[in-house]
Design a protein around this motif. Structure first.
Motif, PDB file in Angstrom:
ATOM      1  N   PRO A 132       5.896 -23.270  36.049  1.00  0.00           N
ATOM      2  CA  PRO A 132       4.897 -22.080  36.403  1.00  0.00           C
ATOM      3  C   PRO A 132       5.288 -21.931  37.837  1.00  0.00           C
ATOM      4  O   PRO A 132       5.591 -22.746  38.789  1.00  0.00           O
ATOM      5  CB  PRO A 132       3.567 -22.868  36.310  1.00  0.00           C
ATOM      6  N   ASP A 133       4.709 -20.701  38.471  1.00  0.00           N
ATOM      7  CA  ASP A 133       4.809 -20.350  39.884  1.00  0.00           C
ATOM      8  C   ASP A 133       3.724 -21.114  40.435  1.00  0.00           C
ATOM      9  O   ASP A 133       2.665 -21.152  39.772  1.00  0.00           O
ATOM     10  CB  ASP A 133       4.760 -19.026  40.053  1.00  0.00           C
ATOM     11  N   TYR A 134       3.678 -21.496  41.622  1.00  0.00           N
ATOM     12  CA  TYR A 134       2.811 -22.427  42.412  1.00  0.00           C
ATOM     13  C   TYR A 134       2.084 -21.211  43.122  1.00  0.00           C
ATOM     14  O   TYR A 134       2.413 -20.674  43.885  1.00  0.00           O
ATOM     15  CB  TYR A 134       3.308 -23.282  43.381  1.00  0.00           C
ATOM     16  N   PRO A 135       0.804 -21.210  42.786  1.00  0.00           N
ATOM     17  CA  PRO A 135      -0.322 -20.066  43.700  1.00  0.00           C
ATOM     18  C   PRO A 135      -0.139 -20.218  44.751  1.00  0.00           C
ATOM     19  O   PRO A 135      -0.479 -21.578  45.524  1.00  0.00           O
ATOM     20  CB  PRO A 135      -1.419 -20.111  42.885  1.00  0.00           C
ATOM     21  N   SER A 136       0.051 -19.311  45.916  1.00  0.00           N
ATOM     22  CA  SER A 136       0.035 -19.291  47.269  1.00  0.00           C
ATOM     23  C   SER A 136      -1.307 -19.761  47.726  1.00  0.00           C
ATOM     24  O   SER A 136      -1.265 -20.423  48.702  1.00  0.00           O
ATOM     25  CB  SER A 136       0.524 -17.952  47.691  1.00  0.00           C
ATOM     26  N   SER A 137      -2.503 -19.528  46.997  1.00  0.00           N
ATOM     27  CA  SER A 137      -3.825 -19.653  47.592  1.00  0.00           C
ATOM     28  C   SER A 137      -3.869 -21.392  47.519  1.00  0.00           C
ATOM     29  O   SER A 137      -4.489 -21.999  48.185  1.00  0.00           O
ATOM     30  CB  SER A 137      -4.907 -19.143  46.812  1.00  0.00           C
ATOM     31  N   ALA A 138      -3.498 -21.888  46.446  1.00  0.00           N
ATOM     32  CA  ALA A 138      -3.405 -23.227  46.250  1.00  0.00           C
ATOM     33  C   ALA A 138      -2.460 -23.933  47.224  1.00  0.00           C
ATOM     34  O   ALA A 138      -2.643 -25.035  47.827  1.00  0.00           O
ATOM     35  CB  ALA A 138      -3.091 -23.807  44.923  1.00  0.00           C
ATOM     36  N   ARG A 139      -1.192 -23.416  47.634  1.00  0.00           N
ATOM     37  CA  ARG A 139      -0.073 -24.032  48.306  1.00  0.00           C
ATOM     38  C   ARG A 139      -0.532 -23.935  49.844  1.00  0.00           C
ATOM     39  O   ARG A 139      -0.581 -24.982  50.476  1.00  0.00           O
ATOM     40  CB  ARG A 139       1.155 -23.041  48.318  1.00  0.00           C
ATOM     41  N   SER A 140      -1.451 -22.907  50.216  1.00  0.00           N
ATOM     42  CA  SER A 140      -1.804 -22.785  51.205  1.00  0.00           C
ATOM     43  C   SER A 140      -3.055 -23.813  51.788  1.00  0.00           C
ATOM     44  O   SER A 140      -3.076 -24.296  52.734  1.00  0.00           O
ATOM     45  CB  SER A 140      -2.249 -21.601  51.920  1.00  0.00           C
ATOM     46  N   ARG A 141      -3.763 -24.250  50.735  1.00  0.00           N
ATOM     47  CA  ARG A 141      -4.937 -25.135  50.911  1.00  0.00           C
ATOM     48  C   ARG A 141      -4.282 -26.510  50.399  1.00  0.00           C
ATOM     49  O   ARG A 141      -5.069 -27.530  50.599  1.00  0.00           O
ATOM     50  CB  ARG A 141      -5.967 -24.821  50.059  1.00  0.00           C
ATOM     51  N   ARG A 142      -3.107 -26.808  50.156  1.00  0.00           N
ATOM     52  CA  ARG A 142      -2.387 -27.965  49.832  1.00  0.00           C
ATOM     53  C   ARG A 142      -2.963 -28.657  48.712  1.00  0.00           C
ATOM     54  O   ARG A 142      -3.283 -29.864  48.545  1.00  0.00           O
ATOM     55  CB  ARG A 142      -2.428 -28.969  51.111  1.00  0.00           C
ATOM     56  N   VAL A 143      -3.784 -27.772  47.534  1.00  0.00           N
ATOM     57  CA  VAL A 143      -4.112 -28.357  46.483  1.00  0.00           C
ATOM     58  C   VAL A 143      -3.175 -28.450  45.620  1.00  0.00           C
ATOM     59  O   VAL A 143      -2.234 -27.770  45.273  1.00  0.00           O
ATOM     60  CB  VAL A 143      -5.584 -27.052  45.874  1.00  0.00           C
ATOM     61  N   GLU A 144      -3.484 -29.630  44.811  1.00  0.00           N
ATOM     62  CA  GLU A 144      -2.741 -30.070  43.640  1.00  0.00           C
ATOM     63  C   GLU A 144      -3.363 -30.279  42.426  1.00  0.00           C
ATOM     64  O   GLU A 144      -4.798 -30.332  42.746  1.00  0.00           O
ATOM     65  CB  GLU A 144      -1.896 -31.342  43.727  1.00  0.00           C
ATOM     66  N   GLY A 145      -2.800 -30.200  41.455  1.00  0.00           N
ATOM     67  CA  GLY A 145      -3.786 -30.185  39.945  1.00  0.00           C
ATOM     68  C   GLY A 145      -2.984 -30.243  38.739  1.00  0.00           C
ATOM     69  O   GLY A 145      -1.886 -30.280  38.735  1.00  0.00           O
ATOM     70  N   ARG A 146      -3.770 -30.351  37.722  1.00  0.00           N
ATOM     71  CA  ARG A 146      -3.129 -30.273  36.192  1.00  0.00           C
ATOM     72  C   ARG A 146      -3.822 -29.093  35.386  1.00  0.00           C
ATOM     73  O   ARG A 146      -4.942 -29.480  35.310  1.00  0.00           O
ATOM     74  CB  ARG A 146      -3.388 -31.632  35.723  1.00  0.00           C
ATOM     75  N   VAL A 147      -3.339 -28.664  34.622  1.00  0.00           N
ATOM     76  CA  VAL A 147      -4.023 -27.698  33.589  1.00  0.00           C
ATOM     77  C   VAL A 147      -3.181 -28.168  32.099  1.00  0.00           C
ATOM     78  O   VAL A 147      -1.923 -28.302  31.973  1.00  0.00           O
ATOM     79  CB  VAL A 147      -3.414 -26.249  33.946  1.00  0.00           C
ATOM     80  N   ILE A 148      -4.022 -28.136  31.096  1.00  0.00           N
ATOM     81  CA  ILE A 148      -3.545 -28.204  29.918  1.00  0.00           C
ATOM     82  C   ILE A 148      -3.943 -26.863  28.998  1.00  0.00           C
ATOM     83  O   ILE A 148      -5.228 -26.434  29.245  1.00  0.00           O
ATOM     84  CB  ILE A 148      -4.371 -29.455  29.291  1.00  0.00           C
ATOM     85  N   VAL A 149      -2.880 -26.440  28.562  1.00  0.00           N
ATOM     86  CA  VAL A 149      -3.146 -25.103  27.979  1.00  0.00           C
ATOM     87  C   VAL A 149      -2.901 -25.531  26.237  1.00  0.00           C
ATOM     88  O   VAL A 149      -2.263 -26.182  25.883  1.00  0.00           O
ATOM     89  CB  VAL A 149      -1.815 -24.272  27.947  1.00  0.00           C
ATOM     90  N   ARG A 150      -3.946 -24.865  25.492  1.00  0.00           N
ATOM     91  CA  ARG A 150      -4.092 -24.705  23.897  1.00  0.00           C
ATOM     92  C   ARG A 150      -3.310 -23.889  23.464  1.00  0.00           C
ATOM     93  O   ARG A 150      -3.802 -22.602  23.994  1.00  0.00           O
ATOM     94  CB  ARG A 150      -5.370 -25.142  23.917  1.00  0.00           C
TER      95      ARG A 150
END
Length: 85
Positions: free
Chosen positions: A8-26
């Protein structure tokens, strides 16, 4: 099994805020190996990575599950980790 993975592309809004995370897709993997009925099972934190994970999941391809030697639709939970490292 995944036959074509998509990062997946890393969203620029998350990158600029240095946010990391995890998503589980069903999703349901169709007998053709294509994903169908994709939705968010969980996201931590919420509001950053969901669209990127859904977009990547929809572009992936899979080897469908089988039952008695025949391809069947299969429910799958697919994790996507978003790390800046």
């Amino acid at each position: 099994a995944v036959t074509r993975g998509v990062k997946p592309d890393y969203p620029s809004s998350a990158r600029s805020r240095r946010v990391e995370g995890r998503v589980i897709v069903r999703m349901v993997v169709e007998t053709s190996g294509q994903p169908g009925q994709c939705s968010i099972h969980s996201a931590n934190p919420q509001g950053y990575f969901e669209e990127a994970a859904l977009d990547a999941a929809r572009r992936m391809r899979f080897r469908p599950g089988t039952k008695a030697g025949k391809a069947v639709r299969t429910l799958v939970l697919l994790p996507f980790d978003f790390n800046l490292r």
